[in-house]
Design a protein around this motif. Sequence first.
Motif, mmCIF file in Angstrom:
data_model
loop_
_atom_site.group_PDB
_atom_site.id
_atom_site.type_symbol
_atom_site.label_atom_id
_atom_site.label_comp_id
_atom_site.label_asym_id
_atom_site.label_seq_id
_atom_site.Cartn_x
_atom_site.Cartn_y
_atom_site.Cartn_z
ATOM 1 N N SER A 144 40.866 34.720 35.111
ATOM 2 C CA SER A 144 40.678 35.643 33.985
ATOM 3 C C SER A 144 41.704 36.780 34.079
ATOM 4 N N GLY A 145 41.739 37.591 33.039
ATOM 5 C CA GLY A 145 42.574 38.803 33.070
ATOM 6 C C GLY A 145 43.778 38.736 32.135
ATOM 7 N N GLN A 147 47.502 39.478 30.847
ATOM 8 C CA GLN A 147 48.789 39.558 31.540
ATOM 9 C C GLN A 147 49.927 39.636 30.523
ATOM 10 N N GLN A 164 50.699 46.614 30.549
ATOM 11 C CA GLN A 164 49.864 46.051 31.628
ATOM 12 C C GLN A 164 48.985 47.155 32.252
ATOM 13 N N ARG A 168 44.875 47.399 32.132
ATOM 14 C CA ARG A 168 44.069 47.479 33.356
ATOM 15 C C ARG A 168 43.097 48.662 33.261
ATOM 16 N N ASP A 172 39.864 46.366 32.222
ATOM 17 C CA ASP A 172 39.321 45.833 33.468
ATOM 18 C C ASP A 172 40.097 46.370 34.670
ATOM 19 N N ARG A 174 39.670 45.931 37.617
ATOM 20 C CA ARG A 174 39.814 44.951 38.721
ATOM 21 C C ARG A 174 40.903 43.913 38.443
ATOM 22 N N ASN A 175 41.484 43.980 37.265
ATOM 23 C CA ASN A 175 42.545 43.020 36.928
ATOM 24 C C ASN A 175 43.808 43.370 37.727
ATOM 25 N N ARG A 176 44.124 42.542 38.707
ATOM 26 C CA ARG A 176 45.275 42.822 39.580
ATOM 27 C C ARG A 176 46.558 42.141 39.087
ATOM 28 N N ARG A 177 46.508 41.533 37.923
ATOM 29 C CA ARG A 177 47.707 40.831 37.429
ATOM 30 C C ARG A 177 48.837 41.824 37.161
ATOM 31 N N GLY A 201 43.874 37.167 27.437
ATOM 32 C CA GLY A 201 42.860 36.743 28.387
ATOM 33 C C GLY A 201 42.797 35.230 28.423
ATOM 34 N N GLU A 208 35.172 35.606 29.749
ATOM 35 C CA GLU A 208 36.281 36.295 29.078
ATOM 36 C C GLU A 208 36.421 35.815 27.633
#
Length: 239
Positions: A144-145, A147, A164, A168, A172, A174-177, A201, A208
């Motif tokens: 997920s997430g 980008q 980006q 974030r 989200d 927690r989205n580390r992308r 997403g 998602e």
Amino acid sequence: MRFYRRLICVYGAVLLSAAVLSLLASNTVKLTARLADAVRPSPAVVMIDPGHGGEDGGALSCTGLKESALNLEISLRLNDLMLLLGHRTILTRTEDVSVADRGLETLSEKKVSDLRNRVSMVNNTPGAVLVSIHQNTFPQAQYSGAQVFFAKTEGSEALAEMVQTRLREGLDPRNRRQCRLSQTVYLLNRIRCPGILLECGFLSNPKEEYKLRQAEYQKKLVCAAAAAITEYLAQREAA
Ligand SMILES: [Zn+2]
């Protein structure tokens, strides 16, 4: 008498030199102003590109929703918000249609023509900044997430970083992308202006996909993107 004649000549020469110098100075000022106008970038036009459309629905979500429909919904929301913020915008499509030339037979011919026409639209718009809207999918459902992918053109990476980061923060934490340079996206490889492709997403992730279909989530998403694009354009103008 000779002395006076010489004095008049010298005085005349001084006056003439002063006049020439002042003419040169005023021309230099005008020329500099004209050069500054020429190098000043045209007012930006944010080209919002809802990916796919018409026969080409793009990816299918885990509940059977077409990516092209979601891309259009989100793009129209982004367009409304960008207009509200005072930006100039152009949408590459405003309905569920392809922008391919007419009279083509196979789907692959239509897809190529559709993408070529989108490239032309962008490259023929002075001051364009491209924001292409898409949705991601993957065979495994857990990914997920949002980008962002960017073109190799000047300014694209800075814009992608800003979008980006805002996504974030806004959607989200927690989205580390991380945003990435695009190697394979046809549109990004052929544009001459700054451009990004936003994968909002994963349609293959049920949680998602559910969120992406919700109006409130879409509004949050376009707020984050619009804030970042506005920030990017403001920084570019100030530079
Ligand atoms: Zn797509």
